[in-house]
Write a protein that holds these residues in place. Sequence first.
Motif, PDB file in Angstrom:
ATOM      1  N   ASP A   1      66.192 -52.806  64.755  1.00 37.21           N
ATOM      2  CA  ASP A   1      65.475 -53.006  66.018  1.00 37.21           C
ATOM      3  C   ASP A   1      64.261 -53.911  65.832  1.00 37.21           C
ATOM      4  N   GLY A   2      64.258 -54.685  64.765  1.00 38.14           N
ATOM      5  CA  GLY A   2      63.066 -55.494  64.515  1.00 38.14           C
ATOM      6  C   GLY A   2      63.401 -56.836  63.902  1.00 38.14           C
ATOM      7  N   VAL A   3      62.401 -57.381  63.204  1.00 44.48           N
ATOM      8  CA  VAL A   3      62.525 -58.660  62.519  1.00 44.48           C
ATOM      9  C   VAL A   3      62.251 -58.423  61.045  1.00 44.48           C
ATOM     10  N   ASN A   4      62.664 -59.363  60.225  1.00 42.28           N
ATOM     11  CA  ASN A   4      62.455 -59.245  58.787  1.00 42.28           C
ATOM     12  C   ASN A   4      60.976 -59.408  58.461  1.00 42.28           C
ATOM     13  N   THR A   5      60.371 -58.383  57.920  1.00 39.20           N
ATOM     14  CA  THR A   5      58.940 -58.418  57.598  1.00 39.20           C
ATOM     15  C   THR A   5      58.663 -58.027  56.152  1.00 39.20           C
ATOM     16  N   ALA A   6      59.686 -57.752  55.353  1.00 40.63           N
ATOM     17  CA  ALA A   6      59.480 -57.312  53.970  1.00 40.63           C
ATOM     18  C   ALA A   6      60.685 -57.731  53.140  1.00 40.63           C
ATOM     19  N   GLY A   7      60.637 -57.389  51.859  1.00 33.56           N
ATOM     20  CA  GLY A   7      61.748 -57.687  50.968  1.00 33.56           C
ATOM     21  C   GLY A   7      61.559 -58.989  50.235  1.00 33.56           C
ATOM     22  N   VAL A   8      62.403 -59.200  49.225  1.00 31.12           N
ATOM     23  CA  VAL A   8      62.289 -60.388  48.383  1.00 31.12           C
ATOM     24  C   VAL A   8      63.327 -61.447  48.735  1.00 31.12           C
ATOM     25  N   LEU A   9      64.312 -61.101  49.547  1.00 29.93           N
ATOM     26  CA  LEU A   9      65.385 -62.041  49.857  1.00 29.93           C
ATOM     27  C   LEU A   9      65.395 -62.368  51.342  1.00 29.93           C
ATOM     28  N   ASP A  10      65.457 -63.636  51.654  1.00 26.44           N
ATOM     29  CA  ASP A  10      65.507 -64.085  53.047  1.00 26.44           C
ATOM     30  C   ASP A  10      66.854 -63.674  53.662  1.00 26.44           C
ATOM     31  N   PRO A  11      66.879 -63.210  54.909  1.00 25.55           N
ATOM     32  CA  PRO A  11      68.133 -62.758  55.534  1.00 25.55           C
ATOM     33  C   PRO A  11      69.232 -63.817  55.536  1.00 25.55           C
ATOM     34  N   LEU A  12      68.865 -65.094  55.770  1.00 20.41           N
ATOM     35  CA  LEU A  12      69.890 -66.138  55.799  1.00 20.41           C
ATOM     36  C   LEU A  12      70.448 -66.417  54.407  1.00 20.41           C
ATOM     37  N   LYS A  13      69.600 -66.307  53.382  1.00 23.53           N
ATOM     38  CA  LYS A  13      70.102 -66.437  52.021  1.00 23.53           C
ATOM     39  C   LYS A  13      71.055 -65.280  51.692  1.00 23.53           C
ATOM     40  N   ALA A  14      70.704 -64.086  52.160  1.00 25.89           N
ATOM     41  CA  ALA A  14      71.579 -62.933  51.955  1.00 25.89           C
ATOM     42  C   ALA A  14      72.907 -63.132  52.684  1.00 25.89           C
ATOM     43  N   ALA A  15      72.864 -63.787  53.854  1.00 27.14           N
ATOM     44  CA  ALA A  15      74.102 -64.061  54.587  1.00 27.14           C
ATOM     45  C   ALA A  15      74.997 -65.022  53.812  1.00 27.14           C
ATOM     46  N   GLU A  16      74.392 -66.020  53.146  1.00 22.36           N
ATOM     47  CA  GLU A  16      75.186 -66.921  52.314  1.00 22.36           C
ATOM     48  C   GLU A  16      75.856 -66.170  51.168  1.00 22.36           C
ATOM     49  N   LEU A  17      75.126 -65.226  50.582  1.00 25.25           N
ATOM     50  CA  LEU A  17      75.699 -64.410  49.521  1.00 25.25           C
ATOM     51  C   LEU A  17      76.862 -63.573  50.043  1.00 25.25           C
TER      52      LEU A  17
END
Length: 348
Positions: free
Chosen positions: A225-241
């Motif tokens: 229900d939100g936006v990416n505000t934490a973590g070490v991996l960008d969501p789009l990079k994770a999508a490529e993986l």
Amino acid sequence: MCACAWSFHRADGAGPVIERLHVLLGGLPEFAWPWLWLALPVPLLMRLWPLPVGNGPALRVPWEPVRLQVAPPTRRMPAPRTLLLWLAWLCLCAAAARPQQLGDAVEPPREARQMMLAVDLSGSMSEDDMLLGGRVVDRLTAAKAVLADFLDRREGDSIGLLVFGQRAYALTPLTRDRASVREQLRDSVVGLAGRETALGDAIALAVKRLRAQPEGQRVLVLLTDGVNTAGVLDPLKAAELAKAEGVRVHTIAFGGTGGFSLFGMQLPGAEDPIDEDTLARIARETGGRFFRARDTGELVGIYAELDRLEPVHSAGPALRPRLERYAWPLAAALLLGVLALAWPRGRP
């Protein structure tokens, strides 16, 4: 391989009786190698075959042989020992022909999915802007109710559960024990993994758990229900993986208008930010679908749509395995042979 069956057909109405007997006996035997029955007359042929006459020295007598009076042959019943040997040979031929019976029907396993469910436990999931059963509840409670119903319909799937907030954690591995997944989901609370949102880390963790599964069955359903505000991996990079590993990611943006409850009445407020563009791109890049749910009813419809997109294929026709029964006639042949050898010679 050919098979020969003992079957009976009667035109006088006895057919149903034979069929009932067939069922009671577990099915009449079939023979995988029926041509071995041709060996049945071999002992008789060997007995009738003329013995070769030897050319060795013979015993000579100095007198003329006396003509013997041969009594006319009389027909006698075969000795019990002979009957036992013939029955033993009959059983040996039956065992060599490999009698088989059809076993109980076995339903083949269903073609299932290897599915990870990723649930957002960030602070915003405690927002009370959802209706469930006529009362106002927070987003996580509504999501749990819908997910529990979704789990009930995924019989045959291997399902794992991970939660994410500031970090991502796997609560259950991929398992067919849906009761365990449901229990872990029920015990999850807001803030368990932190108050922020690490979308990229959640996708990467799911990919890690799914990469060893069969291709074409790796599925991730992510609810946030939100936006990416934490973590070490960008969501789009994770999508490529995820795309490289063949994991389909279905994303669900879940959240209402961001209002608040006062004396049981839901009042409007500023809508919480949800990065719909990023979620839609993640789904598109991985071959999944993006959904937007603003209330519990829409969320129910989304999971129903996911049932259609990721179906649990029904099992094929039931199969009846062939059970080998050669041990029975083989044991009978051994028993009859022992009896024949033990039977006294000359005894009627």
